[in-house]
Design a protein around this motif. Structure first.
Motif, mmCIF file in Angstrom:
data_model
loop_
_atom_site.group_PDB
_atom_site.id
_atom_site.type_symbol
_atom_site.label_atom_id
_atom_site.label_comp_id
_atom_site.label_asym_id
_atom_site.label_seq_id
_atom_site.Cartn_x
_atom_site.Cartn_y
_atom_site.Cartn_z
ATOM 1 N N ASP A 38 -10.887 -35.877 46.389
ATOM 2 C CA ASP A 38 -11.080 -34.408 46.257
ATOM 3 C C ASP A 38 -10.256 -33.618 45.734
ATOM 4 O O ASP A 38 -10.294 -32.273 45.399
ATOM 5 C CB ASP A 38 -11.874 -33.778 47.528
ATOM 6 C CG ASP A 38 -13.146 -34.705 47.936
ATOM 7 O OD1 ASP A 38 -14.095 -34.844 46.962
ATOM 8 O OD2 ASP A 38 -13.036 -35.442 48.902
ATOM 9 N N GLU A 74 -9.543 -37.841 35.904
ATOM 10 C CA GLU A 74 -10.933 -38.832 35.785
ATOM 11 C C GLU A 74 -11.078 -39.371 37.204
ATOM 12 O O GLU A 74 -12.308 -39.442 37.739
ATOM 13 C CB GLU A 74 -10.520 -40.172 34.811
ATOM 14 C CG GLU A 74 -11.741 -40.928 34.367
ATOM 15 C CD GLU A 74 -11.641 -41.859 33.201
ATOM 16 O OE1 GLU A 74 -11.755 -43.257 33.656
ATOM 17 O OE2 GLU A 74 -10.842 -41.507 32.340
ATOM 18 N N ASN A 111 -13.195 -36.169 42.124
ATOM 19 C CA ASN A 111 -14.606 -36.075 42.191
ATOM 20 C C ASN A 111 -15.042 -34.797 41.497
ATOM 21 O O ASN A 111 -14.224 -33.920 41.424
ATOM 22 C CB ASN A 111 -14.920 -36.037 43.803
ATOM 23 C CG ASN A 111 -14.741 -37.505 44.151
ATOM 24 O OD1 ASN A 111 -15.022 -38.634 43.767
ATOM 25 N ND2 ASN A 111 -14.484 -37.659 45.455
ATOM 26 N N PRO A 112 -16.219 -34.369 41.336
ATOM 27 C CA PRO A 112 -16.601 -33.351 40.628
ATOM 28 C C PRO A 112 -16.449 -32.228 41.786
ATOM 29 O O PRO A 112 -16.342 -32.301 42.998
ATOM 30 C CB PRO A 112 -18.352 -33.260 40.661
ATOM 31 C CG PRO A 112 -18.450 -34.707 40.284
ATOM 32 C CD PRO A 112 -17.338 -35.607 41.368
ATOM 33 N N THR A 153 -13.663 -31.811 30.379
ATOM 34 C CA THR A 153 -13.713 -32.715 31.953
ATOM 35 C C THR A 153 -13.638 -31.387 33.187
ATOM 36 O O THR A 153 -13.738 -32.003 34.222
ATOM 37 C CB THR A 153 -12.702 -33.736 31.909
ATOM 38 O OG1 THR A 153 -11.327 -32.966 31.887
ATOM 39 C CG2 THR A 153 -12.753 -34.797 30.994
ATOM 40 N N LYS A 180 -11.929 -30.167 38.258
ATOM 41 C CA LYS A 180 -12.902 -31.261 37.693
ATOM 42 C C LYS A 180 -14.418 -30.624 37.536
ATOM 43 O O LYS A 180 -14.571 -29.801 38.610
ATOM 44 C CB LYS A 180 -12.866 -32.405 38.507
ATOM 45 C CG LYS A 180 -13.829 -33.534 37.905
ATOM 46 C CD LYS A 180 -13.189 -34.377 36.607
ATOM 47 C CE LYS A 180 -13.850 -35.632 36.262
ATOM 48 N NZ LYS A 180 -13.726 -36.569 37.305
ATOM 49 N N ARG A 181 -15.002 -30.889 36.658
ATOM 50 C CA ARG A 181 -16.122 -30.318 36.209
ATOM 51 C C ARG A 181 -17.052 -30.795 37.238
ATOM 52 O O ARG A 181 -17.074 -31.950 37.596
ATOM 53 C CB ARG A 181 -16.488 -30.830 34.844
ATOM 54 C CG ARG A 181 -17.802 -30.213 34.439
ATOM 55 C CD ARG A 181 -17.953 -30.694 33.025
ATOM 56 N NE ARG A 181 -19.342 -30.149 32.388
ATOM 57 C CZ ARG A 181 -19.587 -30.786 31.049
ATOM 58 N NH1 ARG A 181 -19.183 -31.660 30.488
ATOM 59 N NH2 ARG A 181 -20.779 -30.220 30.498
ATOM 60 N N GLY A 182 -18.027 -29.720 37.724
ATOM 61 C CA GLY A 182 -18.872 -30.116 38.665
ATOM 62 C C GLY A 182 -20.207 -30.802 37.915
ATOM 63 O O GLY A 182 -20.172 -30.868 36.716
ATOM 64 N N GLU A 183 -20.797 -31.434 38.675
ATOM 65 C CA GLU A 183 -21.948 -32.338 38.023
ATOM 66 C C GLU A 183 -23.060 -31.481 37.889
ATOM 67 O O GLU A 183 -23.416 -30.276 38.377
ATOM 68 C CB GLU A 183 -22.625 -33.570 39.081
ATOM 69 C CG GLU A 183 -21.539 -34.431 39.042
ATOM 70 C CD GLU A 183 -22.144 -35.697 39.899
ATOM 71 O OE1 GLU A 183 -21.553 -36.992 39.692
ATOM 72 O OE2 GLU A 183 -22.464 -35.482 41.007
#
Length: 312
Positions: free
Chosen positions: A95, A229, A232-233, A277, A309-312
């Motif tokens: 995270d 990578e 986590n989102p 990303t 990081k991009r959220g889902e």
């Protein structure tokens, strides 16, 4: 010797991570555990993974983090292998990630490690003592043009050519084995009037040899995408740099991850199919306050950049 190291931009980094009590966090440059102890203090059900290639740093961090036993895992490795190490623990993603780059105060203050121009010691500079290449090997084995490139590019020293020339000339009489010998050579290669104005004449060359010895820029450049990578989102990646080349690598990589499209600018729509990303949180890097720079001179060149990081 006590592992004394004041974490630079500590509050700003912890705030930038947006720590969740039940989250999993990675400190890829554990050092004395300054950032890690602040992360652990905020965890409830969460976990910290600390990585460092320096066994002395790991031992010191383990002691410092002992009040949080059971909440952390420490690993001796380079952060470039972080994804594999984390996944080997059965963890798919984290995270938040912290990288605090460069050399620690402890490494500089520990004379026998050969990082500092302030002590006369064997010319070593290895962050991971298991590796074979040392600064001594570089000083004695690189050609004059290779030494010039290293000192010019990584030390940004205007006298790189003359310093390289002096090193090569001196080693004809026997190997350069100590920081004291190297200091004397650098002093002879830089005009006295210049030395009076700037900081210590050896600072840039020592920095350059350290970066080359530990492949610091190469490791950074090859690691950022993989670490993003691993997030986590919604996870955050905080990187503290101390050198303009490091900062440029981080800035470029973060921007590329935010806007990876490779289509020509005149294309009306994207056809390359490359998706962002995540997003850069810090349009401009976060710098230390005047107070911090006064209290900790090491922080003067520090810059913090944050990516989400991009959220889902």
């Amino acid at each position: 010797m006590e592992f004394r190291h004041r974490s630079v931009l500590l509050d700003e980094t912890i705030e930038g991570l947006r720590i969740r009590p039940d989250g999993i966090y990675l400190d890829g440059t554990l050092g004395g555990g300054g950032h890690s102890s602040e992360i652990l203090r905020r965890l409830d059900g969460g976990r910290l993974i600390g990585i460092d290639q320096d066994d002395e740093a790991l031992a010191a961090a383990e002691e410092r983090l002992s009040p949080y036993q059971g909440k952390f895992t420490l690993i001796r490795d380079n952060y470039c292998n972080a994804a594999e190490e984390v996944q080997a623990l059965g963890i798919a993603g984290v995270d938040g990630i912290v990288l605090d780059l460069g050399v620690s105060s402890y490494q500089l203050d520990n004379a026998e490690r050969g990082f500092s121009y302030r002590y006369d010691a064997p010319l070593d500079m290895r962050m991971d003592t298991r590796q074979t290449l040392t600064a001594k090997d570089i000083a004695n084995g690189y050609t004059e043009s290779e030494l010039y490139r290293v000192i010019r590019d990584y030390g940004e020293d205007p006298f790189a050519k003359n310093i390289a020339k002096h090193i090569v000339q001196a080693r004809k009489n026997g190997p350069i084995e100590t920081t004291g010998q190297l200091n004397a050579l650098i002093g002879a290669a830089i005009p006295a009037k210049i030395q009076k104005k700037g900081g210590h004449p050896s600072k840039r060359t020592f920095q350059a040899l350290r970066i080359e010895c530990n492949r610091e820029l190469e490791v950074l450049k090859n690691s950022i995408d993989g670490l993003i990578e691993l997030l986590n989102p919604g996870g955050r990646f905080c990187v503290i740099t101390f050198h303009s080349l490091e900062d440029r690598i981080v800035k470029t990589a973060f921007r590329r991850n935010e806007n990876p499209c490779t289509c020509p600018p005149d294309f009306p729509v994207c056809v390359c199919g490359k998706k962002p990303t995540g997003r850069v949180i810090t349009r401009k890097p976060i710098l230390p306050s005047e107070k911090e720079m006064e209290e900790n001179p090491r922080s003067k060149s520090a810059k913090l950049r944050i990516f989400e990081k991009r959220g889902e």
